[in-house]
Design a protein around this motif. Structure first.
Motif, mmCIF file in Angstrom:
data_model
loop_
_atom_site.group_PDB
_atom_site.id
_atom_site.type_symbol
_atom_site.label_atom_id
_atom_site.label_comp_id
_atom_site.label_asym_id
_atom_site.label_seq_id
_atom_site.Cartn_x
_atom_site.Cartn_y
_atom_site.Cartn_z
ATOM 1 N N ALA A 138 0.823 -1.211 0.000
ATOM 2 C CA ALA A 138 0.000 0.000 0.000
ATOM 3 C C ALA A 138 0.853 1.256 0.000
ATOM 4 N N ALA A 139 2.004 1.206 0.638
ATOM 5 C CA ALA A 139 2.858 2.390 0.710
ATOM 6 C C ALA A 139 3.486 2.711 -0.640
ATOM 7 N N LYS A 140 3.636 1.708 -1.504
ATOM 8 C CA LYS A 140 4.293 1.933 -2.797
ATOM 9 C C LYS A 140 3.510 2.931 -3.641
ATOM 10 N N THR A 141 2.210 2.804 -3.689
ATOM 11 C CA THR A 141 1.386 3.720 -4.483
ATOM 12 C C THR A 141 1.519 5.144 -3.961
ATOM 13 N N LYS A 142 1.503 5.290 -2.649
ATOM 14 C CA LYS A 142 1.634 6.611 -2.041
ATOM 15 C C LYS A 142 3.005 7.212 -2.338
ATOM 16 N N GLU A 143 4.056 6.395 -2.216
ATOM 17 C CA GLU A 143 5.404 6.887 -2.490
ATOM 18 C C GLU A 143 5.569 7.230 -3.967
ATOM 19 N N ASP A 144 5.035 6.396 -4.846
ATOM 20 C CA ASP A 144 5.131 6.671 -6.283
ATOM 21 C C ASP A 144 4.429 7.982 -6.633
ATOM 22 N N ALA A 145 3.283 8.230 -6.022
ATOM 23 C CA ALA A 145 2.557 9.470 -6.283
ATOM 24 C C ALA A 145 3.362 10.677 -5.804
ATOM 25 N N ALA A 146 4.017 10.541 -4.660
ATOM 26 C CA ALA A 146 4.825 11.643 -4.141
ATOM 27 C C ALA A 146 6.017 11.918 -5.049
ATOM 28 N N VAL A 147 6.643 10.878 -5.553
ATOM 29 C CA VAL A 147 7.784 11.053 -6.466
ATOM 30 C C VAL A 147 7.330 11.692 -7.769
#
Length: 55
Positions: free
Chosen positions: A31-40
């Motif tokens: 779940a954190a990957k999607t959030k991190e990808d969006a931030a990047v």
């Protein structure tokens, strides 16, 4: 007993290194990957200069 004191530091370092690698691997994805990808993506979008339309 000198061999024990000589082997303890490398063994301790190896255990900590394996632990760090396991934490890194476990935190990839999910779940954190999607959030991190969006931030990047948002950060990269803000850093890109505007396109020139002088052509």
């Amino acid at each position: 007993m000198e061999y024990v004191s000589a082997l303890v530091p490398p063994v301790v370092m190896a255990v900590f290194f394996i632990g760090v690698v396991r934490v890194i691997v476990k935190t990839q994805g999910g779940a954190a990957k999607t959030k991190e990808d969006a931030a990047v993506e948002a950060a990269l979008t803000r850093q890109q200069p505007p396109a020139n339309s002088d052509a």
